[in-house]
Write a protein that holds these residues in place. Structure first.
Motif, PDB file in Angstrom:
ATOM      1  N   CYS A 271       4.915   6.615   5.617  1.00  0.00           N
ATOM      2  CA  CYS A 271       3.637   6.521   6.317  1.00  0.00           C
ATOM      3  C   CYS A 271       3.553   7.544   7.448  1.00  0.00           C
ATOM      4  O   CYS A 271       4.554   7.892   8.056  1.00  0.00           O
ATOM      5  CB  CYS A 271       3.454   5.120   6.897  1.00  0.00           C
ATOM      6  SG  CYS A 271       3.306   3.849   5.630  1.00  0.00           S
TER       7      CYS A 271
ATOM      8  N   ALA B 136       1.757   5.214   0.721  1.00  0.00           N
ATOM      9  CA  ALA B 136       1.342   6.164   1.757  1.00  0.00           C
ATOM     10  C   ALA B 136       0.332   7.118   1.132  1.00  0.00           C
ATOM     11  O   ALA B 136       0.409   7.408  -0.059  1.00  0.00           O
ATOM     12  CB  ALA B 136       2.550   6.922   2.279  1.00  0.00           C
ATOM     13  N   PRO B 137      -0.629   7.614   1.915  1.00  0.00           N
ATOM     14  CA  PRO B 137      -1.579   8.580   1.365  1.00  0.00           C
ATOM     15  C   PRO B 137      -0.829   9.750   0.725  1.00  0.00           C
ATOM     16  O   PRO B 137       0.116  10.271   1.314  1.00  0.00           O
ATOM     17  CB  PRO B 137      -2.362   9.040   2.602  1.00  0.00           C
ATOM     18  CG  PRO B 137      -2.211   7.936   3.595  1.00  0.00           C
ATOM     19  CD  PRO B 137      -0.876   7.327   3.343  1.00  0.00           C
ATOM     20  N   GLY B 138      -1.229  10.121  -0.487  1.00  0.00           N
ATOM     21  CA  GLY B 138      -0.544  11.209  -1.185  1.00  0.00           C
ATOM     22  C   GLY B 138       0.717  10.745  -1.898  1.00  0.00           C
ATOM     23  O   GLY B 138       1.379  11.518  -2.586  1.00  0.00           O
ATOM     24  N   GLY B 139       1.068   9.459  -1.708  1.00  0.00           N
ATOM     25  CA  GLY B 139       2.223   8.915  -2.434  1.00  0.00           C
ATOM     26  C   GLY B 139       3.575   9.371  -1.910  1.00  0.00           C
ATOM     27  O   GLY B 139       4.588   9.248  -2.608  1.00  0.00           O
TER      28      GLY B 139
ATOM     29  N   ASP C 224      -3.278   4.412  11.039  1.00  0.00           N
ATOM     30  CA  ASP C 224      -4.685   4.185  11.354  1.00  0.00           C
ATOM     31  C   ASP C 224      -5.239   2.992  10.564  1.00  0.00           C
ATOM     32  O   ASP C 224      -5.906   2.107  11.118  1.00  0.00           O
ATOM     33  CB  ASP C 224      -5.444   5.458  10.951  1.00  0.00           C
ATOM     34  CG  ASP C 224      -6.522   5.793  11.940  1.00  0.00           C
ATOM     35  OD1 ASP C 224      -6.301   5.562  13.141  1.00  0.00           O
ATOM     36  OD2 ASP C 224      -7.580   6.277  11.493  1.00  0.00           O
ATOM     37  N   THR C 225      -4.957   2.980   9.265  1.00  0.00           N
ATOM     38  CA  THR C 225      -5.415   1.880   8.408  1.00  0.00           C
ATOM     39  C   THR C 225      -4.818   0.555   8.866  1.00  0.00           C
ATOM     40  O   THR C 225      -5.506  -0.474   8.928  1.00  0.00           O
ATOM     41  CB  THR C 225      -4.987   2.155   6.945  1.00  0.00           C
ATOM     42  OG1 THR C 225      -5.415   3.467   6.598  1.00  0.00           O
ATOM     43  CG2 THR C 225      -5.593   1.161   5.985  1.00  0.00           C
TER      44      THR C 225
ATOM     45  N   GLU D 256       0.142   9.330  10.161  1.00  0.00           N
ATOM     46  CA  GLU D 256      -1.032   8.982  10.974  1.00  0.00           C
ATOM     47  C   GLU D 256      -2.077   8.158  10.228  1.00  0.00           C
ATOM     48  O   GLU D 256      -2.598   7.177  10.747  1.00  0.00           O
ATOM     49  CB  GLU D 256      -1.700  10.265  11.464  1.00  0.00           C
ATOM     50  CG  GLU D 256      -1.323  10.601  12.901  1.00  0.00           C
ATOM     51  CD  GLU D 256      -1.922  11.928  13.320  1.00  0.00           C
ATOM     52  OE1 GLU D 256      -3.143  12.121  13.142  1.00  0.00           O
ATOM     53  OE2 GLU D 256      -1.148  12.774  13.824  1.00  0.00           O
ATOM     54  N   GLU D 257      -2.354   8.583   8.974  1.00  0.00           N
ATOM     55  CA  GLU D 257      -3.435   7.941   8.236  1.00  0.00           C
ATOM     56  C   GLU D 257      -3.123   6.470   7.935  1.00  0.00           C
ATOM     57  O   GLU D 257      -3.974   5.593   8.131  1.00  0.00           O
ATOM     58  CB  GLU D 257      -3.646   8.724   6.934  1.00  0.00           C
ATOM     59  CG  GLU D 257      -5.039   8.598   6.376  1.00  0.00           C
ATOM     60  CD  GLU D 257      -5.185   9.425   5.096  1.00  0.00           C
ATOM     61  OE1 GLU D 257      -4.631  10.550   5.016  1.00  0.00           O
ATOM     62  OE2 GLU D 257      -5.850   8.916   4.171  1.00  0.00           O
ATOM     63  N   ALA D 258      -1.908   6.217   7.481  1.00  0.00           N
ATOM     64  CA  ALA D 258      -1.525   4.827   7.167  1.00  0.00           C
ATOM     65  C   ALA D 258      -1.487   3.987   8.439  1.00  0.00           C
ATOM     66  O   ALA D 258      -1.885   2.807   8.442  1.00  0.00           O
ATOM     67  CB  ALA D 258      -0.169   4.806   6.464  1.00  0.00           C
TER      68      ALA D 258
ATOM     69  N   ALA E  17       7.546   3.991   0.994  1.00  0.00           N
ATOM     70  CA  ALA E  17       6.331   4.715   1.393  1.00  0.00           C
ATOM     71  C   ALA E  17       6.549   5.392   2.748  1.00  0.00           C
ATOM     72  O   ALA E  17       6.984   4.765   3.708  1.00  0.00           O
ATOM     73  CB  ALA E  17       5.158   3.749   1.494  1.00  0.00           C
TER      74      ALA E  17
ATOM     75  N   LEU F  67       0.838  -1.201   0.000  1.00  0.00           N
ATOM     76  CA  LEU F  67       0.000   0.000   0.000  1.00  0.00           C
ATOM     77  C   LEU F  67       0.876   1.255   0.000  1.00  0.00           C
ATOM     78  O   LEU F  67       1.770   1.373   0.837  1.00  0.00           O
ATOM     79  CB  LEU F  67      -0.874  -0.016   1.266  1.00  0.00           C
ATOM     80  CG  LEU F  67      -2.195   0.711   1.168  1.00  0.00           C
ATOM     81  CD1 LEU F  67      -3.210  -0.133   0.397  1.00  0.00           C
ATOM     82  CD2 LEU F  67      -2.721   1.018   2.560  1.00  0.00           C
TER      83      LEU F  67
END
Ligand code: NAI
Ligand code: MG
Length: 479
Positions: free
Chosen positions: A41, A18-21, A47-48, A43-45, A39, A16
């Motif tokens: 990572c 990281a959010p925003g790449g 969390d997932t 907080e968001e990653a 990646a 996966l």
């Protein structure tokens, strides 16, 4: 080696981004070249990853223990089958000699096998309360365990805490060090191939202040295991305090190796050198202070300096005696200590800076004599191949010097006098005492620090209870 870039997080059985790449680079310390982007990572990653581990938890917990053991053993067999590939990847990411990386991967296999063997033996007890009562204890898994791992033995340290956590029925979220994320990530894919259920082993690579801090503070983890510096240990312990959450801390050391005049002189120089030069001194239990009886001090120093000159430093892939330090930061930190030692009046011995490769984060193996107990090099963890020598006249002085430190992780004793060996073992303030062989013990030996070296123990049978919570059930049986 096939290294797709970017290397992605491993969550719910899938790679996966990281959010925003976002990504960061991991570097080969032997060459200073970028190996791959990874990646990044936050907080968001995290969390997932925690949410996925939470979902996977009941299924994993409720597997019959022999079944859970079998799944962990399957991962161990898969890793054993690809040990060379993982060792080579570890060497690239850390710069450590290939033989050392191989032994660490073998150790990881051993951790998994050892704790797989415990999965169906984590039982409680029954407590006699008299007629009409049944009173028993149960060791339940805590739930989702967080693991923040350092860079000095990356995959091995994942295995050290993951083994007992999974065996006890927990699922795990691992944050590898930003310097060395590669083996922990590849291990995720290996776990899936070996049949470990998705979500049981999650990996969130990233920086300490981002992914690490987010994991330590996350409300969805039920325990935290941390290995690293005292300063970061304090920070993650605070985050755990806020949530009244158990934490295991394996922090630094300034471990003494005590040598008495009666020790077997042929082996002692080799043991002392091994204790400080292995892994370029980057082990928490490195024997970084040599305390030696005055009558043999000069002779031993001479042998150690000769050994330092004989150490062959080079890129990890060439399997030298000693590789580079992990990063430019660590190299500069160690160089800072070398300069400080000289400025404080200690005598620096061993090969000079011209003896190590120019490319890569190398520092030469170093022996300091004329070290006073108040010097920074005698007190602070250097985390490099730097040995500080202090002489003592008698046992009492040896003990006083050994214990004159804020740390209390390991201690080595070299003597042929069995009474003295045990007197010292009792007197030393350290969680781990090794007599006549340094780094001895193995994974069945509980390993943990006293004083500022940490809280709790890893390895051995007890470590499984870092990842269980005790329940007591008392029954009034109707008559
Ligand atoms: P560190 O303690 O900062 O890093 C260890 C791990 O903690 C890494 O995964 C890192 O990303 C993470 N981390 C960093 N800051 C964090 C935060 N605020 N919240 C949560 N996680 C965080 O150690 P560093 O800076 O890499 O090395 C500095 C010194 O620490 C070394 O020179 C050595 O003295 C000591 N150290 C000791 C180790 C041991 O085995 N006990 C291992 C690594 C470093
Ligand atoms: Mg690296």
């Amino acid at each position: 080696m096939d290294l797709p870039s970017p290397q992605l997080a491993w969550i719910d059985g899938q790679p996966l981004p990281a959010p925003g790449g976002a990504t960061f680079a991991t570097v080969d310390p032997s060459t200073e070249e970028v190996l791959a982007e990874v990646a990044r990572c936050g907080e968001e990653a995290v969390d997932t990853a925690v949410a996925g581990a939470r979902r996977a938890f009941p299924g994993w917990r409720d597997l019959a223990p022999p079944e859970r053991a079998g799944r962990i053993r399957a991962v161990a067999r898969a890793l054993a089958g690809r040990a060379e590939e993982f060792a080579r990847l570890e060497t690239l990411d850390t710069g450590k000699p290939l033989s050392l990386a191989r032994s660490e991967v073998d150790g990881t296999v051993r951790y998994l096998d050892y704790y797989a063997g415990l999965a169906d033996k984590i039982h409680g007890e029954s407590i006699p309360l008299g007629p009409g009562y049944l009173n028993y204890t149960v060791h339940e898994p805590v739930g989702v365990t967080g693991h923040i791992v350092p860079w000095n033995a990356p995959l091995n340290m994942v295995g050290r805490s993951l083994g007992p956590a999974l065996a006890a029925g927990n699922t795990a979220v691992v944050k590898p060090a930003e310097q060395t994320p590669l083996t922990a990530l590849r291990f995720g894919a290996l776990c899936r191939e070996a049949g470990l259920p998705d979500g049981v082993y999650q990996v969130v690579p990233g920086f300490g202040t981002e992914a690490g801090a987010a994991l330590a503070a996350h409300p969805g983890i039920d325990s935290l295991t941390f290995t690293g510096s005292v300063a970061t240990g304090r920070a993650v312990a605070r985050a755990c305090a806020d949530r009244i959450r158990p934490v295991v801390l394996e922090l630094g050391g300034k471990s003494p190796q005590l040598v008495f005049a009666d020790a077997d002189f042929d082996t002692v120089a080799a043991e002392v050198a091994k204790g400080i030069f292995t892994n370029t001194g980057q082990f928490c239990d490195a024997g970084s202070r040599l305390l030696v009886e005055e009558s043999v001090r000069e002779a031993l120093v001479e042998r150690l300096v000769a050994r330092a000159h004989a150490v062959d430093c080079g890129p990890g892939g060439d399997d030298p005696d000693m590789g580079p330090l992990i990063s430019a930061e660590q190299r500069d930190r160690v160089r800072g200590f070398l300069a400080r030692g000289e400025a404080e009046g200690a005598r620096r011995l061993g090969p000079g800076p011209e003896s190590v490769p120019r490319r890569g984060y190398f520092v030469p193996p170093t022996v300091f004599t004329g070290v006073r107990p108040d010097m920074a090099i005698a007190r602070e963890e250097i985390f490099g191949p730097v040995l500080c020598v202090q002489g003592f006249r008698d046992e009492a002085e040896a003990i006083a010097l050994a214990n004159d430190t804020s740390y209390g992780l390991a201690a080595g004793i070299h003597t042929r006098d069995i009474d003295r060996a045990h007197r010292l073992a009792a007197a030393l303030e350290a969680g781990y005492v090794m007599i006549n062989e340094y780094f001895t013990g193995g994974i069945g030996s509980p390993f943990g620090g006293w004083k500022e070296s940490g809280i709790g123990h890893e390895r051995g049978l007890e470590a499984v209870h870092n990842y269980t919570r005790l329940k007591n059930v008392v029954v009034r049986v109707a008559r």
